[in-house]
Design an enzyme around this catalytic site. Structure first.
Site, short mmCIF file in Angstrom:
data_model
loop_
_atom_site.label_atom_id
_atom_site.label_comp_id
_atom_site.label_asym_id
_atom_site.label_seq_id
_atom_site.Cartn_x
_atom_site.Cartn_y
_atom_site.Cartn_z
CE LYS A 115 -19.13 44.94 84.43
NZ LYS A 115 -19.85 44.09 83.47
NE ARG A 185 -14.85 47.11 76.06
CZ ARG A 185 -15.65 46.67 77.02
NH1 ARG A 185 -16.94 46.73 76.85
NH2 ARG A 185 -15.17 46.20 78.15
CG ASP A 254 -20.48 50.56 74.90
OD1 ASP A 254 -21.45 50.76 74.15
OD2 ASP A 254 -20.58 50.56 76.14
P1 AMP Z 1 -21.93 49.26 80.79
O1 AMP Z 1 -23.35 49.72 80.81
O2 AMP Z 1 -21.53 48.52 82.01
O3 AMP Z 1 -21.58 48.56 79.52
O4 AMP Z 1 -21.06 50.59 80.83
C1 AMP Z 1 -21.16 51.64 79.90
C2 AMP Z 1 -20.13 52.69 80.24
O5 AMP Z 1 -20.41 53.27 81.51
C3 AMP Z 1 -18.71 52.17 80.34
O6 AMP Z 1 -17.84 53.17 79.89
C4 AMP Z 1 -18.54 51.93 81.82
O7 AMP Z 1 -17.18 51.96 82.20
C5 AMP Z 1 -19.31 53.09 82.41
N1 AMP Z 1 -19.82 52.78 83.77
C6 AMP Z 1 -20.83 51.95 84.11
N2 AMP Z 1 -21.01 51.92 85.45
C7 AMP Z 1 -20.07 52.75 85.97
C8 AMP Z 1 -19.74 53.16 87.31
N3 AMP Z 1 -20.38 52.71 88.37
N4 AMP Z 1 -18.71 54.04 87.45
C9 AMP Z 1 -18.04 54.52 86.38
N5 AMP Z 1 -18.32 54.18 85.12
C10 AMP Z 1 -19.32 53.31 84.90
MG MG Z 2 -20.10 47.75 78.68
#
Ligand code: AMP
Ligand code: MG
Length: 494
Positions: A115, A185, A254
């Site tokens: 990550k 997921r 997700d």
């Molecule tokens: P999360 O909130 O971490 O569950 O992420 C939700 C979505 O946003 C997922 O598709 C992640 O891969 C994307 N995402 C979250 N943070 C980033 C970031 N800094 N750069 C690119 N994609 C992100």
């Molecule tokens: Mg996520």
């Protein structure tokens, strides 16, 4: 001549092999100056890796994504998801990569994933990065959940990249290595149902059955049974969360696994004063994912999974809907049964009592906590002490509650004698130490702002043994000052 690359893990990558078209092969972005911040040596051994090799220069380069280890086939996985109720058809690993899979020392297949390893084809406007604070936060909370006996992804390592990440201010970047039963997921099913069709959903479902529910392989209705099996694991998982006061904070589809592990520790937090409406996430102003709403949301998410499976359940849509609806409806009762088991254990009750009467006894105790704004963890710990003959703590907590003596009489009458096994179960249901929000923030602040990892290591050691009270750790059992909790907020994906 170059020395042969060390073999960190014995990779065997079924997702890449069996599910072509479900991912994009990709490479991590190298870090400019990787420094190992934390390695989970016990977990490394569990995965058949040598912790000393992982901590070596070559190991740290591998954990930073600077060199892809032998046997790894890094991919960004495609998925969609309902976020706060609205459908996002295209999410995917925007800042994560699946390196590959290994068989652990118990014979279980586990994903090893990064990550914060840089942009991917799914990054949209994101930078693909992760700041050090959130990486350490996920490490702490996931390891706390594991120590509490709750199914969860694990954290293998945190490496600081030496690069700054742009947030509301520049922050040090990091790569977290996460280990999971898999990263499939509900949103993965949604992606293929939306963009492709039942054949691809079937491939994915068959993969999940083989990997997580092999007993269903010979079922006459495997996809309906898969839905029921996933629902059963989620029904229990959420009950286990409620038993320790855990608020996931962002239960989007997700962020719900098919394996039944807790995943994606973003704006999560542990509740202090008991309140069903407790919520800490800065982006959850409506309280959609509040403590007491989590079972309803799990059910809602399972209905989204069910929709993707309908064409596989029965060619007759009406019949498929009827069958799937029965499974989703049954979730409420299944969750209630798990909740009762969790809270009976917390009250030190065996399972011979009348269910409604036991629910009443539990609810009345929780109502007292709510009205008195008592700390959930401390109150149940005081109850545990009272069950072992030391009632002073409970008396102290409840001194101001007029009819508490009546409740105590009912509690005593319900279970006059506790066997050692029942007492042991009660102890295991009521941790003395959870990752208190103010301790977590202090540990992350010291690490990020002052390069001081001592508070993080100390807190980690405490939460890794949550059940045995230790005089030296008394302060870690205490709630945050109320001024802290009143304004405490957690942030998503930062
Ligand atoms: P999360 O909130 O971490 O569950 O992420 C939700 C979505 O946003 C997922 O598709 C992640 O891969 C994307 N995402 C979250 N943070 C980033 C970031 N800094 N750069 C690119 N994609 C992100
Ligand atoms: Mg996520």
């Amino acid at each position: 001549m170059n020395a042969p690359a060390p073999r960190f893990f014995a990779f065997d990558n079924t997702y890449v092999r069996d599910l072509e078209g479900f991912y994009a092969p990709w490479k991590p972005t190298p870090a400019s100056k990787p420094v190992l911040i934390r390695l989970n040596e016990a977990l490394a051994r569990e995965l058949g890796a040598n912790p000393a090799v992982l901590a070596s220069l070559a190991g740290v380069e591998a954990l930073a994504g600077n060199r892809v280890p032998e046997g790894a086939e890094p991919i960004a996985q495609a998925y969609a998801g309902h976020q706060f109720g609205g459908f996002s058809p295209q999410l995917g690993d925007g800042r994560a990569l699946l390196l590959g899979e290994v068989i652990d020392c118990q014979g279980q297949r586990r994903d090893i994933a990064f990550k914060g390893s840089g942009r991917t084809p799914f990054s949209r406007n994101g930078d693909g990065k992760c700041a050090l604070g959130p990486a350490l936060r996920e490490y702490l909370i996931s390891e706390a959940m594991h120590a509490l006996g709750i199914p969860t992804t694990r954290s293998l390592a945190v490496v600081a990249t030496g690069d700054m990440v742009r947030r509301d201010r520049p922050l040090p970047g990091a790569v977290l290595t996460r280990v999971a039963a898999s990263h499939v997921r509900v949103g993965t099913f949604e992606f293929f149902a939306t963009h492709q069709g039942p054949e691809q959903v079937k491939r994915l479902a068959d993969y999940v059955i083989a990997r997580h529910y092999p007993a269903l392989a010979n079922s006459t209705q495997p996809y309906l049974d898969l839905l029921a099996a996933v629902a059963e694991r989620q029904a229990e998982l959420v009950a286990r969360w409620l038993g320790v006061g855990f608020i996931h904070g962002v239960m989007n589809t997700d962020n719900m696994t098919l394996s039944g592990e807790t995943i994606d520790y973003g704006p999560c937090a542990f509740m202090e004063a008991y309140s069903p409406s407790a919520v800490f996430s800065s982006i959850d102003s409506g309280g959609r994912y509040a403590y007491g709403k989590q079972a309803g949301i799990a059910r809602w998410n399972l209905a989204r999974l069910a929709e993707t499976l309908l064409p596989l359940i029965d060619a007759d849509t009406q019949r498929a809907v009827k069958l799937a609806t029965e499974v989703i409806d049954a979730f409420t009762e299944r969750h209630a049964a798990h909740w009762l088991a969790v809270f009976r254990a917390k009250l030190g009750l065996d399972d011979t009592g009348e269910a409604d009467a036991d629910r009443g006894l539990i609810d009345d105790f929780l109502l007292t906590l709510k009205h008195q704004q008592l700390d959930f963890t401390l109150a149940f710990r005081a109850l545990t002490a009272a069950a072992t003959g030391d009632a002073a703590r409970l008396q102290g907590l409840m001194a101001e509650v007029p009819d508490f003596a009546d409740w105590q009489t009912r509690w005593l009458a319900r279970q006059p004698i506790r066997t050692p096994a029942l007492l042991a179960a009660m102890q295991q249901a009521n941790p003395a130490y959870i990752p208190r929000n103010h301790r977590v923030e202090a540990a992350l602040d010291a690490a990020v702002e002052h390069n001081d990892l001592a508070p993080f290591e100390r807190l980690l050691a405490v939460i890794q043994s949550p059940f045995d009270e230790r005089a030296a750790d008394t302060e870690y059992g205490e709630p945050a000052p109320s001024e802290f909790t009143k304004t405490y907020m957690t942030f998503c994906g930062t």
